[in-house]
Design a protein around this motif. Structure first.
Motif, PDB file in Angstrom:
ATOM      1  N   ALA A   1       0.749  -1.172  -0.045  1.00 26.86           N
ATOM      2  CA  ALA A   1      -0.015   0.062  -0.077  1.00 26.86           C
ATOM      3  C   ALA A   1       0.943   1.131  -0.023  1.00 26.86           C
ATOM      4  N   GLN A   2       2.103   1.174   0.588  1.00 29.53           N
ATOM      5  CA  GLN A   2       3.005   2.354   0.470  1.00 29.53           C
ATOM      6  C   GLN A   2       3.390   2.916  -1.030  1.00 29.53           C
ATOM      7  N   ARG A   3       2.703   2.271  -2.020  1.00 34.28           N
ATOM      8  CA  ARG A   3       3.084   2.626  -3.448  1.00 34.28           C
ATOM      9  C   ARG A   3       1.719   3.488  -3.731  1.00 34.28           C
ATOM     10  N   GLY A   4       0.725   3.786  -2.942  1.00 29.51           N
ATOM     11  CA  GLY A   4      -0.396   4.638  -3.183  1.00 29.51           C
ATOM     12  C   GLY A   4      -0.013   6.279  -2.792  1.00 29.51           C
ATOM     13  N   ASP A   5      -1.087   6.971  -2.790  1.00 26.58           N
ATOM     14  CA  ASP A   5      -1.208   8.288  -2.607  1.00 26.58           C
ATOM     15  C   ASP A   5      -0.685   8.535  -1.151  1.00 26.58           C
ATOM     16  N   ARG A   6      -0.503   9.864  -1.062  1.00 29.33           N
ATOM     17  CA  ARG A   6      -0.310  10.274   0.464  1.00 29.33           C
ATOM     18  C   ARG A   6      -1.018   9.768   1.466  1.00 29.33           C
ATOM     19  N   LEU A   7      -2.457   9.883   1.186  1.00 34.39           N
ATOM     20  CA  LEU A   7      -3.396   9.379   2.262  1.00 34.39           C
ATOM     21  C   LEU A   7      -3.228   7.992   2.543  1.00 34.39           C
ATOM     22  N   THR A   8      -3.273   7.145   1.199  1.00 31.22           N
ATOM     23  CA  THR A   8      -2.989   5.762   1.501  1.00 31.22           C
ATOM     24  C   THR A   8      -1.746   5.364   2.281  1.00 31.22           C
ATOM     25  N   ARG A   9      -0.563   5.995   1.825  1.00 32.78           N
ATOM     26  CA  ARG A   9       0.409   5.708   2.494  1.00 32.78           C
ATOM     27  C   ARG A   9       0.463   5.993   3.936  1.00 32.78           C
TER      28      ARG A   9
END
Length: 691
Positions: free
Chosen positions: A501-509
């Motif tokens: 999930a760390q590949r996602g946008d700032r909120l997802t990260r």
């Protein structure tokens, strides 16, 4: 009655003192009611009241009067001579004084001069000091002081949330807070807020200031120096040119600030006039505030109320239409960070659309698209109730207008997710069913329905497997997989999914990092925890803030987390916090050895004649003593001894039974581990012997 202590201005006062040591002329700028005169009155020096001065001779007469040299045939020369021994000169309410008169004064004396005005003088020697409205805490403290004076006691705990909203509606302006407090003997803060949401008319109104000029910004004794906030704004409004009034009216459609590009897209003025030039003039008149590295401009809410009431309705409607076009396009392509910044403007656009009796189909669809684009931000910022309330009419209006099925599927699935987090599982189930029907009709496989299904299953304690298999490898889906794995006790899989999930946008990260922190073997180091909290505050992620505060040490950790979760409106999160809070001293699970029932904290569940569940639970209790993990076939034999079924059917039968046990109250105890199922190996269990 003396004025209350100067609240929230200590730093401003120190800075003014510092500047007046090395600077000839300082102009203290600020909008009406911000407290310029009140702050200036705390400084030592010769104070000259100029509210009633209209010309240069009157200016010199006022200075002579303050220096007690009246009666001179040449007040200018007499004043300059008397100033030789003064510490500094403070010219208060100098809005109507010609800048040339003050310029001449600076050329004849080296004395430090402070001028309070709403508009800059435009002199070369001038140094500006802008006085901002009070921040929320300062404004609450000031209002509490006025409240105690007016009604004999300060705010009660239930009143504080309403007071916080009240000070926001009044922009933290000291004058507005004082005026509102005068109503406190007949209106409670909650009633004041409800009236202020609609209009400023609840604030006291009087005869207005004397003459045509402005008055001051504070109190003298117990009398208001402004008869009303409207009176303070009226003088400023009348001093504007037609172009300035027109642009200011159109700027009232913004909410929460805007940049120059947005203003140029929304405001219209004559062909020979530059919007940028008008913005600069309004800024010089203290009618626009600026903040942030990108210099976002902000119009005070109280001023916007005043201006709208005096503006042409057609001008406002056309500006609102251009505002909607601009932000509908912007939100579709903006980053997560920009969407968070523009959230108030997009919500204002949606609210205006929904305020119409019959929204046009184009507007309804545009509003729905904007809400869905903002959904990742709104889900974590809350309040979820306000989000759900906006989604429902937008979805209904779009359905009537024949909006594309894909849009309606996403909207129904999103509303299911919102209702799930609010704890309305029945409503969420209805919306999810509606989304599934639309998706089947459209042949949609975008994953939106599956995401809603996973969240609802986790909230119910059901097995989300049927939904998880429909998700692709997007980072936000990896976050759902992580939550599902964490729920069934598979920490390694949960952490691996968090990493994806760390590949996602700032909120997802951020969400992935927060979940990983809650699953860590050792406490998160203080520096990393502070960094995560700062990031959550920057993004306005109340859910993340609540979870992170619970990881902190300190007596205030749980109350802070609970307050944030309540503001967010997430019932699932509140339950999670309660479970985490009790983890340090868990309530033991009491289970009958024969599986006939269980209880925790006095709440007992009887399995009665549910033979299969009783058999499975008895086998799980026996296995807990030896930390044995039971495969599906062992549980199938325990629940349905001697039955022969196909492997696939047997596994499904066991999954359903496990899901049922979790729904009955074992969601936190019954874990899915490598090799099968087990009661939480770390959880205390008291086995009740049966006859």
């Amino acid at each position: 009655m003396s004025a209350p202590p100067l609240i929230g201005r200590s730093r401003a006062r120190l800075e003014l003192e510092r500047r007046l040591v090395s600077t000839t002329l300082v102009t203290l700028l600020g909008p009406p009611g911000v407290g310029k005169s009140r702050l200036a009155a705390t400084l030592d020096g010769v104070h000259v009241a100029l509210a009633d001065v209209r010309d240069t001779p009157g200016f010199w007469d006022a200075i002579a009067s303050a220096l007690s040299v009246e009666g001179s045939d040449d007040p200018k020369s007499a004043s300059l001579g008397a100033l030789l021994g003064a510490e500094r000169l403070i010219l208060d309410d100098a809005d109507a004084v010609a800048p040339d008169a003050i310029d001449e004064l600076t050329r004849h004396t080296s004395l430090p001069i402070l001028v309070t005005r709403r508009e800059r003088l435009g002199l070369d020697v001038e140094h500006l000091f802008e006085l901002e409205p009070l921040d929320e805490d300062e404004a609450v403290a000031l209002f509490a002081t006025w409240l105690e004076r007016r009604r004999g006691h300060g705010p009660t705990d239930p009143e504080l949330p309403w007071i916080r909203e009240l000070v926001g509606l009044l922009d933290g302006l000291p004058l507005a807070l004082e005026l509102a407090a005068t109503r406190s003997r007949v209106l409670a803060p909650r009633a004041l807020v409800h009236r202020l949401r609609e209009s400023l008319a609840v604030l006291p109104r009087g005869d207005g200031p004397r003459g045509d000029g402005p008055r001051g910004d504070g109190l003298r004794g117990d009398g208001l120096r402004h008869a009303s906030l409207d009176a303070a704004y009226e003088w400023t409004w009348r001093s504007l040119g037609p172009d300035e009034q027109l642009v200011l009216a159109q700027l009232t459609v913004f909410e929460g600030g805007f940049d120059v590009e947005a203003a140029e897209a929304v405001a219209r003025v004559g062909p020979t006039t530059s919007i940028l030039d008008v913005l600069e003039r309004l800024r010089d008149r203290s009618l626009l505030r600026a903040h942030g590295a990108e210099l976002r401009l902000v119009l005070l809410r109280t001023l916007a109320h005043f201006v709208r009431a005096r503006s042409d309705a057609r001008v406002l409607e056309e500006a609102a239409s251009r505002h909607a076009d601009y932000y509908a396009d912007l939100v579709a392509r903006a980053s997560v960070e920009r969407r968070a910044i523009e959230l108030p403007n997009v919500l204002a656009m949606v609210d205006r659309m929904q305020a119409r009796r019959v929204p046009e189909s184009h507007d309804a669809e545009r509003g729905l698209r904007a809400l869905l684009a903002l959904a990742p931000t709104l889900l974590v910022r809350g309040p979820l109730g306000a989000f759900a309330d906006r989604l429902a009419p937008a979805l209904a209006a779009s359905a009537r207008s024949g909006a594309e099925l894909g849009l309606r599927i996403r909207a129904a699935a999103m509303r299911a997710r919102v209702l799930t987090r609010m704890g309305d599982l029945e409503g969420a189930s209805e919306d999810l069913s509606h989304a599934r029907l639309l998706a089947a009709k459209a042949g949609d496989s975008s994953g939106e329905v599956a995401r809603a299904g996973v969240e609802l299953a986790l909230a119910r304690g059901d097995d989300p497997h049927q939904w998880l298999v429909a998700l692709d490898d997007r980072p936000e889906h990896a976050l759902l997989l992580a939550r599902a794995a964490a729920r069934r006790g598979d920490r390694d899989e949960a952490l691996a999914a968090c990493a994806r999930a760390q590949r996602g946008d700032r909120l997802t990260r951020l969400s992935a990092r927060v979940l990983a922190a809650t699953l860590a073997d050792s406490p998160t180091v203080e520096g990393e925890l502070a960094e995560l909290i700062a990031e959550a505050e920057t993004l306005g992620d109340l859910a993340a803030q609540a979870r992170l505060h619970l990881l902190r040490d300190g007596d205030d950790a749980l109350p802070t987390a609970t307050r944030l979760a309540t503001l967010h409106g997430d019932a699932t999160l509140r339950t999670e916090l309660e479970v985490r809070a009790n983890a340090a001293a868990p309530i033991p699970l009491r289970v009958a050895a024969d599986g006939s029932g269980f209880e925790r904290g006095g709440a007992r569940v009887e399995l009665g004649t549910r033979r299969a569940l009783r058999g499975m639970l008895a086998r799980l209790v026996a296995a807990h003593a030896t930390r044995e993990v039971l495969a599906w076939d062992a549980l199938l034999e325990a629940g349905w001894p001697g039955e022969r079924v196909r492997a696939e059917a047997g596994m499904q039968r066991v999954r359903v039974a496990i899901s049922t046990l979790r729904k009955l109250g074992l969601a936190e105890d019954l874990r899915t581990l490598d090799g099968g199922y087990a009661l939480d190996p770390a959880g205390p269990i008291e086995v009740l012997r049966t006859r």
